[in-house]
Design an enzyme around this catalytic site. Structure first.
Site, mmCIF file in Angstrom:
data_model
loop_
_atom_site.group_PDB
_atom_site.id
_atom_site.type_symbol
_atom_site.label_atom_id
_atom_site.label_comp_id
_atom_site.label_asym_id
_atom_site.label_seq_id
_atom_site.Cartn_x
_atom_site.Cartn_y
_atom_site.Cartn_z
ATOM 1 N N LYS A 251 3.059 1.938 41.370
ATOM 2 C CA LYS A 251 2.988 1.478 42.769
ATOM 3 C C LYS A 251 3.409 2.621 43.688
ATOM 4 O O LYS A 251 4.505 3.156 43.569
ATOM 5 C CB LYS A 251 3.898 0.259 42.973
ATOM 6 C CG LYS A 251 4.022 -0.193 44.434
ATOM 7 C CD LYS A 251 4.911 -1.441 44.591
ATOM 8 C CE LYS A 251 5.188 -1.757 46.061
ATOM 9 N NZ LYS A 251 6.108 -2.901 46.244
ATOM 10 N N LYS A 263 9.818 -6.948 57.604
ATOM 11 C CA LYS A 263 11.136 -7.067 56.982
ATOM 12 C C LYS A 263 12.227 -6.974 58.040
ATOM 13 O O LYS A 263 12.017 -6.377 59.091
ATOM 14 C CB LYS A 263 11.342 -5.903 56.000
ATOM 15 C CG LYS A 263 10.551 -5.992 54.726
ATOM 16 C CD LYS A 263 10.848 -4.793 53.829
ATOM 17 C CE LYS A 263 10.043 -4.848 52.543
ATOM 18 N NZ LYS A 263 10.417 -5.946 51.647
ATOM 19 N N ASP A 333 4.085 -8.907 53.098
ATOM 20 C CA ASP A 333 5.147 -8.150 52.428
ATOM 21 C C ASP A 333 4.977 -8.180 50.900
ATOM 22 O O ASP A 333 5.669 -7.461 50.198
ATOM 23 C CB ASP A 333 6.513 -8.709 52.835
ATOM 24 C CG ASP A 333 7.641 -7.731 52.551
ATOM 25 O OD1 ASP A 333 7.345 -6.562 52.225
ATOM 26 O OD2 ASP A 333 8.820 -8.145 52.656
ATOM 27 N N ARG A 337 1.507 -5.965 44.724
ATOM 28 C CA ARG A 337 0.537 -6.556 43.790
ATOM 29 C C ARG A 337 -0.902 -6.354 44.288
ATOM 30 O O ARG A 337 -1.835 -6.278 43.504
ATOM 31 C CB ARG A 337 0.870 -8.040 43.580
ATOM 32 C CG ARG A 337 0.841 -8.854 44.831
ATOM 33 C CD ARG A 337 1.615 -10.178 44.704
ATOM 34 N NE ARG A 337 3.055 -9.988 44.864
ATOM 35 C CZ ARG A 337 3.940 -10.975 44.817
ATOM 36 N NH1 ARG A 337 3.555 -12.216 44.581
ATOM 37 N NH2 ARG A 337 5.237 -10.726 44.977
HETATM 38 N N1 BES Z 1 8.940 -3.520 47.877
HETATM 39 C C1 BES Z 1 9.290 -4.879 47.950
HETATM 40 C C2 BES Z 1 10.232 -5.324 46.849
HETATM 41 C C3 BES Z 1 11.658 -4.906 46.995
HETATM 42 C C4 BES Z 1 12.478 -5.492 47.925
HETATM 43 C C5 BES Z 1 12.178 -3.966 46.144
HETATM 44 C C6 BES Z 1 13.807 -5.122 48.009
HETATM 45 C C7 BES Z 1 13.503 -3.610 46.220
HETATM 46 C C8 BES Z 1 14.318 -4.176 47.165
HETATM 47 C C9 BES Z 1 8.025 -5.738 47.863
HETATM 48 O O1 BES Z 1 6.887 -5.207 48.414
HETATM 49 C C10 BES Z 1 8.324 -7.011 48.586
HETATM 50 O O2 BES Z 1 8.530 -6.938 49.762
HETATM 51 N N2 BES Z 1 8.338 -8.118 47.868
HETATM 52 C C11 BES Z 1 8.641 -9.382 48.436
HETATM 53 C C12 BES Z 1 7.714 -10.395 47.846
HETATM 54 C C13 BES Z 1 7.768 -11.728 48.546
HETATM 55 C C14 BES Z 1 7.200 -11.625 49.934
HETATM 56 C C15 BES Z 1 7.002 -12.724 47.711
HETATM 57 C C16 BES Z 1 10.092 -9.708 48.129
HETATM 58 O O3 BES Z 1 10.552 -9.415 47.019
HETATM 59 O O4 BES Z 1 10.772 -10.209 48.996
HETATM 60 ZN ZN ZN Z 2 6.798 -3.180 48.485
HETATM 61 MN MN MN Z 3 6.747 -5.611 50.508
#
Ligand code: BES
Ligand code: ZN
Ligand code: MN
Length: 510
Positions: A251, A263, A333, A337
């Site tokens: 990724k 965020k 966010d 994926r």
């Molecule tokens: N890059 C983030 C995941 C992440 C968040 C890694 C905090 C490390 C620390 C990813 O793209 C993301 O934002 N995922 C969301 C998914 C959700 C919207 C289903 C998450 O984990 O909040």
């Molecule tokens: Zn991310």
């Molecule tokens: Mn994200």
């Protein structure tokens, strides 16, 4: 930093001039007649030095040694893990701009199985990021001797250790760079520059080529950013073209604002690390360039920013992935994926023996496993066992999480073949279930490194994980029996030869 193996006993080490001498004192330390041995025996008798790996005894210009600084440290139960801990603590204690030459003595204990971990611990403890500092002060340490009775036997481990360090440090460098110094274009250039090594080649695709491939899902994430996307294809060709490769997919979100589903501001800077999966792929390929194992590996990196803007993808938008499956974007966010799914579809063309994606994918994985073990998922038990074993042997551990079909039920959409998010519960697993829908044609593994790829707080910075795990995994493939050339391409979907897990002693080292 240069590492050398020396067959020197403790007395000989003590006689060597150096800026620092670290003595790893095993439980079964047998004191010789030399002054340093006597000192160690005395300290142990009185209780000033015990075998716990955290405990240090530091000295400055002791009469018993020619070194300026001497650190005695117990190595606990002598396991590789405890030796690594002992070295990390000892080296942290003598970290100084004045320490250029370091001698590490195993004090009579065999070193062979610990050499890789010692090399990594020294490198990890002395690593400094400098790229965006105006007055860079890099690592002062330049010369490290590893001294043990069996030093000569540890040549392959040393080569593995130094190659791992080269890979880990490349991964750290790119992961640590701020997003304006590590754009998708710059990542592409970094990947291209790896092609200077023999057996490595690289191709970088831009928006036009990616559109032609039909990567509608990947493109939808990139569309809110001024930075053009890049799709990086790296190849390590260590053997005949007919041998099925392992494909690593990293990724490469060079900054994740969350997009329109933005965020919160707190700690958002850490989303520059959202390309740690990509960085680990660069790192593995860099290490392979040094080790030259007889395998083929492909690295794929979908790289872009996830930004909110007038052109950004909106919640509710439906996009068509390269696989033809449509996706309703219910949360912008959950972008990782969306870029990975198209890269996984692209991976099919290599008819891989296995495809493994590496991603800082979910906050839920951080909650589940913290910063110790990466989350691991696989549709293939043999592959899962191999990844687990590689993590243990490289001291870069992971933990398998389930993929029951019921976890995928929340991905139903009224307007597309699937949604990109399910509910909050089991978020790391539902993300993996999403990816699984793009991997039916290949043995597939997924590493969620959201908790392990970087550290927050005062020690904020990339860890270089899981370069160690991945290297161990791919090198074990070199030890596994090679499929006959003709059947190799036919049996790729499920290789008949079991994926043998072996400590990669057979790597060819130049
Ligand atoms: N890059 C983030 C995941 C992440 C968040 C890694 C905090 C490390 C620390 C990813 O793209 C993301 O934002 N995922 C969301 C998914 C959700 C919207 C289903 C998450 O984990 O909040
Ligand atoms: Zn991310
Ligand atoms: Mn994200």
């Amino acid at each position: 930093m240069n590492f050398e193996l020396k067959s020197l006993d403790l007395a000989a080490c003590a006689a060597e001039k150096c800026d620092a001498l670290v003595v790893l004192v095993p439980e079964a330390f047998a004191a010789g007649k030399d002054a340093l041995s006597q000192l160690i025996a005395q300290a142990r008798k009185i209780g000033d030095l015990d075998s716990k790996p955290g405990k240090l005894l530091q000295m400055y210009r002791p009469a018993a040694a020619a070194a300026v600084r001497v650190v005695l440290v117990g190595t606990g139960d002598g396991s590789v893990r405890q030796v690594r801990q002992a070295v990390a603590n000892a080296v942290a204690a003598i970290k100084s701009p004045a320490v250029h030459k370091l001698i590490i003595s195993f004090a009579g204990a065999p070193a062979q199985k610990a050499v890789r971990a010692v090399v990594q611990a020294v490198a990890d403890t002395t690593y400094v990021y400098t790229t965006t500092k105006s007055k860079p002060e890099g690592r002062a340490l330049s010369q490290v001797w590893l001294c043990a009775p069996d030093a000569a036997l540890a040549k392959a481990e040393l080569a593995l250790g130094t190659a791992t360090v080269a890979g880990v440090e490349l991964a750290k460098e790119w992961a640590n760079r701020p997003a304006n110094h590590a754009t998708p274009t710059m990542l592409g250039t970094a990947a291209k520059s790896l092609a200077r090594f023999p057996k490595l080649s690289c191709e970088v695709l831009g928006p036009k080529e990616v559109a032609k491939l039909g990567m509608g899902s990947f493109m939808s994430v990139a569309q809110g950013s001024k930075e053009p996307l890049r799709f990086i294809v790296l190849r390590y060709n260590g053997t005949a073209k007919t041998v099925a490769p392992t494909v690593l997919v990293g990724k490469g979100i060079t900054f994740d604002t969350g997009g329109i589903s933005i965020k919160p501001s707190a700690e958002m800077d850490e989303m520059k690390f959202d390309m740690c999966g990509a960085a680990s792929v660069l790192g593995v390929l860099r290490a392979l360039a040094d080790l030259k194992p007889v395998i083929n590996v492909v690295g794929l990196i979908p790289a872009c920013e996830n930004m909110p803007d007038g052109g950004a993808v909106k919640p509710g938008d439906v996009v068509t992935s390269m696989s033809g499956q449509t996706i309703e974007n219910l949360n912008t966010d959950a972008e990782g994926r969306l870029v990975l799914c198209d890269a996984l579809t692209y991976a099919e063309r290599f008819k891989p023996r296995a495809v493994i994606d590496i991603a800082t994918l979910t906050g839920a994985c951080v909650i589940a496993l913290g910063g110790v073990r990466s989350g691991m998922f696989s549709s293939d038990d043999t592959l899962a066992a191999a990844l687990l074993a590689a993590g243990e042997s490289a001291l870069d551990p992971c933990w398998r999480l389930p993929l029951d079909d019921e976890y995928g039920e929340g991905l139903k959409s009224n307007f597309a073949d699937m949604a990109n998010v399910a509910g909050r519960a089991g978020g790391a697993i539902t993300a993996a279930k999403f990816l699984q829908r793009f991997t039916a044609k290949m043995p597939w593994g997924h590493l969620d490194i959201a908790g392990t790829a970087w550290k927050s707080g005062a020690a904020k910075g990339a860890t270089g994980r899981p370069v160690g795990l991945l290297l161990d995994y791919v090198l074990a493939q070199a030890a596994a029996p090679v499929l006959p050339a003709k059947t190799a391409t036919k049996t790729v979907a499920k290789p008949k030869a079991p994926v043998k897990v072996a400590v990669p002693r057979k790597v060819s080292v130049k």
